[in-house]
Scaffold this motif. Structure first.
Motif, PDB file in Angstrom:
ATOM      1  N   PRO A  28      -7.340 -23.063  60.784  1.00 55.57           N
ATOM      2  CA  PRO A  28      -7.112 -21.864  61.302  1.00 55.57           C
ATOM      3  C   PRO A  28      -6.245 -20.936  60.121  1.00 55.57           C
ATOM      4  O   PRO A  28      -5.306 -21.686  59.420  1.00 55.57           O
ATOM      5  CB  PRO A  28      -6.303 -21.989  62.518  1.00 55.57           C
ATOM      6  CG  PRO A  28      -6.507 -23.624  62.798  1.00 55.57           C
ATOM      7  CD  PRO A  28      -6.968 -24.200  61.377  1.00 55.57           C
TER       8      PRO A  28
ATOM      9  N   TYR B  55      -3.604 -17.458  59.107  1.00 51.66           N
ATOM     10  CA  TYR B  55      -2.550 -16.688  59.637  1.00 51.66           C
ATOM     11  C   TYR B  55      -1.587 -16.445  58.586  1.00 51.66           C
ATOM     12  O   TYR B  55      -1.050 -17.539  58.329  1.00 51.66           O
ATOM     13  CB  TYR B  55      -2.211 -17.019  60.896  1.00 51.66           C
ATOM     14  CG  TYR B  55      -1.282 -15.630  61.761  1.00 51.66           C
ATOM     15  CD1 TYR B  55      -2.124 -14.809  62.334  1.00 51.66           C
ATOM     16  CD2 TYR B  55      -0.016 -15.688  61.489  1.00 51.66           C
ATOM     17  CE1 TYR B  55      -1.315 -13.710  62.625  1.00 51.66           C
ATOM     18  CE2 TYR B  55       0.597 -14.713  62.207  1.00 51.66           C
ATOM     19  CZ  TYR B  55      -0.147 -13.719  62.692  1.00 51.66           C
ATOM     20  OH  TYR B  55       0.571 -12.502  63.495  1.00 51.66           O
TER      21      TYR B  55
ATOM     22  N   ASP C  93      -7.406 -15.523  62.203  1.00 53.40           N
ATOM     23  CA  ASP C  93      -6.931 -15.357  63.634  1.00 53.40           C
ATOM     24  C   ASP C  93      -6.008 -13.629  63.664  1.00 53.40           C
ATOM     25  O   ASP C  93      -5.124 -13.828  64.051  1.00 53.40           O
ATOM     26  CB  ASP C  93      -5.997 -16.343  64.233  1.00 53.40           C
ATOM     27  CG  ASP C  93      -5.559 -16.228  65.551  1.00 53.40           C
ATOM     28  OD1 ASP C  93      -6.674 -15.782  66.343  1.00 53.40           O
ATOM     29  OD2 ASP C  93      -4.603 -17.072  65.994  1.00 53.40           O
ATOM     30  N   CYS C  94      -6.810 -12.967  63.156  1.00 51.32           N
ATOM     31  CA  CYS C  94      -6.577 -11.442  63.283  1.00 51.32           C
ATOM     32  C   CYS C  94      -4.925 -11.495  62.612  1.00 51.32           C
ATOM     33  O   CYS C  94      -3.908 -10.958  62.911  1.00 51.32           O
ATOM     34  CB  CYS C  94      -6.277 -10.958  64.523  1.00 51.32           C
ATOM     35  SG  CYS C  94      -6.142  -9.096  64.668  1.00 51.32           S
ATOM     36  N   SER C  95      -5.017 -11.956  61.132  1.00 55.07           N
ATOM     37  CA  SER C  95      -3.750 -12.118  60.357  1.00 55.07           C
ATOM     38  C   SER C  95      -3.488 -10.537  59.640  1.00 55.07           C
ATOM     39  O   SER C  95      -4.588  -9.941  59.418  1.00 55.07           O
ATOM     40  CB  SER C  95      -3.938 -12.925  59.322  1.00 55.07           C
ATOM     41  OG  SER C  95      -2.978 -12.759  58.307  1.00 55.07           O
TER      42      SER C  95
ATOM     43  N   HIS D 292     -11.453 -13.094  63.894  1.00 53.94           N
ATOM     44  CA  HIS D 292     -11.221 -12.839  65.463  1.00 53.94           C
ATOM     45  C   HIS D 292     -10.710 -11.546  65.787  1.00 53.94           C
ATOM     46  O   HIS D 292     -10.107 -10.730  64.648  1.00 53.94           O
ATOM     47  CB  HIS D 292     -10.161 -13.801  65.576  1.00 53.94           C
ATOM     48  CG  HIS D 292     -10.445 -15.123  66.273  1.00 53.94           C
ATOM     49  ND1 HIS D 292      -9.501 -16.220  66.738  1.00 53.94           N
ATOM     50  CD2 HIS D 292     -11.533 -15.600  66.387  1.00 53.94           C
ATOM     51  CE1 HIS D 292     -10.204 -17.334  66.943  1.00 53.94           C
ATOM     52  NE2 HIS D 292     -11.357 -17.086  66.898  1.00 53.94           N
TER      53      HIS D 292
ATOM     54  N   ASN E  27      -5.191 -11.820  67.903  1.00 57.76           N
ATOM     55  CA  ASN E  27      -4.597 -13.038  67.646  1.00 57.76           C
ATOM     56  C   ASN E  27      -4.868 -13.805  68.915  1.00 57.76           C
ATOM     57  O   ASN E  27      -4.249 -13.465  70.065  1.00 57.76           O
ATOM     58  CB  ASN E  27      -3.227 -12.761  67.275  1.00 57.76           C
ATOM     59  CG  ASN E  27      -2.454 -14.128  66.912  1.00 57.76           C
ATOM     60  OD1 ASN E  27      -1.824 -14.528  68.030  1.00 57.76           O
ATOM     61  ND2 ASN E  27      -2.627 -14.712  65.935  1.00 57.76           N
TER      62      ASN E  27
ATOM     63  N   GLN F  78      -3.447 -20.770  67.233  1.00 58.72           N
ATOM     64  CA  GLN F  78      -4.106 -21.883  66.586  1.00 58.72           C
ATOM     65  C   GLN F  78      -4.999 -22.544  67.296  1.00 58.72           C
ATOM     66  O   GLN F  78      -6.028 -22.860  66.931  1.00 58.72           O
ATOM     67  CB  GLN F  78      -2.811 -22.749  66.192  1.00 58.72           C
ATOM     68  CG  GLN F  78      -3.502 -23.909  65.165  1.00 58.72           C
ATOM     69  CD  GLN F  78      -2.176 -24.732  64.863  1.00 58.72           C
ATOM     70  OE1 GLN F  78      -1.240 -24.905  65.420  1.00 58.72           O
ATOM     71  NE2 GLN F  78      -2.651 -25.565  63.602  1.00 58.72           N
TER      72      GLN F  78
ATOM     73  N   ALA G 209      -8.297 -20.914  67.726  1.00 53.82           N
ATOM     74  CA  ALA G 209      -9.133 -20.496  66.458  1.00 53.82           C
ATOM     75  C   ALA G 209      -9.585 -21.951  66.033  1.00 53.82           C
ATOM     76  O   ALA G 209     -10.707 -21.775  65.484  1.00 53.82           O
ATOM     77  CB  ALA G 209      -7.796 -20.237  65.272  1.00 53.82           C
TER      78      ALA G 209
ATOM     79  N   TYR H  70     -11.506 -16.846  72.818  1.00 53.29           N
ATOM     80  CA  TYR H  70     -11.396 -16.137  71.637  1.00 53.29           C
ATOM     81  C   TYR H  70     -12.517 -15.167  71.638  1.00 53.29           C
ATOM     82  O   TYR H  70     -13.644 -15.110  72.279  1.00 53.29           O
ATOM     83  CB  TYR H  70     -11.624 -16.871  70.494  1.00 53.29           C
ATOM     84  CG  TYR H  70     -12.781 -17.950  70.539  1.00 53.29           C
ATOM     85  CD1 TYR H  70     -13.957 -17.607  69.968  1.00 53.29           C
ATOM     86  CD2 TYR H  70     -12.612 -19.228  70.754  1.00 53.29           C
ATOM     87  CE1 TYR H  70     -15.134 -18.542  70.082  1.00 53.29           C
ATOM     88  CE2 TYR H  70     -13.661 -20.196  70.855  1.00 53.29           C
ATOM     89  CZ  TYR H  70     -14.988 -19.838  70.381  1.00 53.29           C
ATOM     90  OH  TYR H  70     -16.115 -20.684  70.368  1.00 53.29           O
TER      91      TYR H  70
END
Length: 310
Positions: free
Chosen positions: A8, A10, A42-44, A67, A70, A73, A76, A299
Motif C-alpha cells: 500500500p 501513501y 491509496d490516493c496519495s 485508487h 483514500n 491501508q 489497499a 475500494y
C-alpha cells in the motif's frame, strides 16, 4: 515458487523506489523464486503515483493500482490481493521500515508448513504514539478476536495463496486484514526481523485513523462489545435495585430521614450515560450493516498501470 509483494502506497514518493529496489536485489539472489510487485496508490496527495508509473514502465513484473479516493491501508491490501498471481503473498510497508531484504526468513517459515508468518520486531523504531497504538491494537485483538497472546502481528507478513483467496471472499465495506487472517487459520507463527527508522516523514496514522481501524476490527469480527454492554446494563440494574432496597429500609427504620436529591441525580446520570453508550454501540453495528447492505465498496480503482501501457 512465485512470490507476490503487495505494498500500500501513501506519501511515499521519496521511499518507494528504494523499497522496490531492495525487493528486486533480494529476489535476484533467491533464484529459486519468481516474483511480482503490486503497488497500490491509496490516493496519495504527493508524487507517489508518478513514481509508480515510472516503475511500471521500467519493470514488466510490477503492476500499479490507483485508487479513486483514500480508502485506508487494509482496503489497499485487499485491492492488491485481487491482482496477485503468486503462490505466496508478502505484504510490507512503503516507508522502508520493514526490511524487504529479510523476506527469506518469512518464506522459510512458509516452507516449513505455516500458513501465515508475521514479522516480529524486538526493537521498534516507532514514535511513542505509534507504539501506544500498537499496544492498544494488540490488546483489542486478544480480547475481541481471540488472538493468541504469544502471537505478534505486524504489517509485514507472508501468507499462502489459499489464505488470501479466502480473505477475498469477504465483501464487507470495512476490511480488517488481521481479523480475516485469524478467522481463516490457526497455523500462524512469528519470525524475528529488524525494524528500521523511517527514512523520511512520519506515520500517516492519526488518532482518528487508529480509532477507525479499531472500530472496524471489533464491529466486523466480534459481538463481544454488545455482550459487555448487556452485562454492564445488568450490573447497573442490579446495583440500582440493591440501592433502592437500602433506601426503603433506611426510610422504614428512620421515617424522619430526608431522601437525597444528589444521590438520585447521580443514579440518573449513570443510567442515562450507560443507555446512551449502549444505544451508540448498537447504532454503530446497525449503521455498518446498513452500509454493507447498500454494497458500499471496499475500494474503487481508477486505473491499473502495467508495463506495456502507453
Amino acid at each position: 515458487m512465485k512470490v507476490s509483494f503487495v505494498i500500500p502506497c501513501y506519501r511515499s514518493e521519496k521511499t518507494l523506489e528504494i523499497v522496490v529496489s531492495e525487493i528486486q536485489n533480494k529476489m535476484q539472489q533467491m533464484t529459486e523464486h519468481t516474483y511480482e510487485i503490486i503497488l497500490v496508490n491509496d490516493c496519495s496527495p504527493d508524487g507517489t503515483l508518478s513514481v509508480i508509473r515510472r516503475l511500471c514502465a521500467d519493470n514488466e513484473n510490477i503492476i500499479g493500482i490507483d485508487h479513486a479516493k483514500n480508502f485506508g491501508q487494509h482496503a489497499a491490501l485487499m485491492a492488491g490481493f485481487s491482482f496477485v498471481s503468486g503462490d505466496v503473498v508478502v505484504c510490507l510497508d512503503d516507508d522502508g521500515q520493514t526490511p524487504a531484504d529479510e523476506v527469506d526468513k518469512l518464506l522459510d517459515k512458509i516452507d516449513e508448513g505455516y500458513d501465515v508468518v508475521y514479522a516480529e520486531y524486538k526493537h521498534k523504531q516507532h514514535s511513542g504514539f505509534r507504539n501506544f497504538g500498537s499496544w492498544v491494537n494488540k490488546k483489542m485483538t486478544e480480547t475481541m478476536l481471540n488472538k493468541p497472546k504469544e502471537l505478534y502481528v505486524s504489517s509485514y507478513f507472508a501468507a499462502k495463496r489459499f489464505i488470501v483467496d479466502e480473505m477475498l471472499n469477504y465483501k464487507g465495506a470495512y476490511p480488517y486484514v488481521i481479523g480475516l487472517v485469524l478467522r481463516s487459520t490457526k497455523s500462524i507463527c512469528n519470525v524475528e526481523v529488524n525494524h528500521r527508522e523511517r527514512m523520511v516523514g512520519e506515520s500517516g496514522y492519526s488518532m482518528k485513523k487508529l480509532l477507525g481501524l479499531w472500530m472496524n476490527g471489533f464491529t466486523s469480527f466480534s459481538i463481544l462489545p454488545l455482550r459487555v454492554a448487556s452485562y454492564g446494563g445488568s450490573l447497573i440494574a442490579l446495583i440500582g435495585f440493591v440501592y433502592a432496597i437500602i433506601v426503603v429500609v433506611r426510610k422504614l427504620v428512620d421515617p424522619t430521614r430526608m431522601l437525597g436529591w444528589s444521590s438520585t441525580i447521580s443514579v440518573m446520570l449513570i443510567l442515562g450515560g450507560l443507555i446512551l453508550l449502549v444505544l451508540g454501540l448498537i447504532g454503530e453495528y446497525i449503521g455498518r450493516m446498513y452500509i454493507n447492505m447498500n454494497n458500499s465498496p471496499q475500494y474503487v480503482i481508477r486505473s491499473v498501470i502495467k508495463y506495456n501501457d502507453k
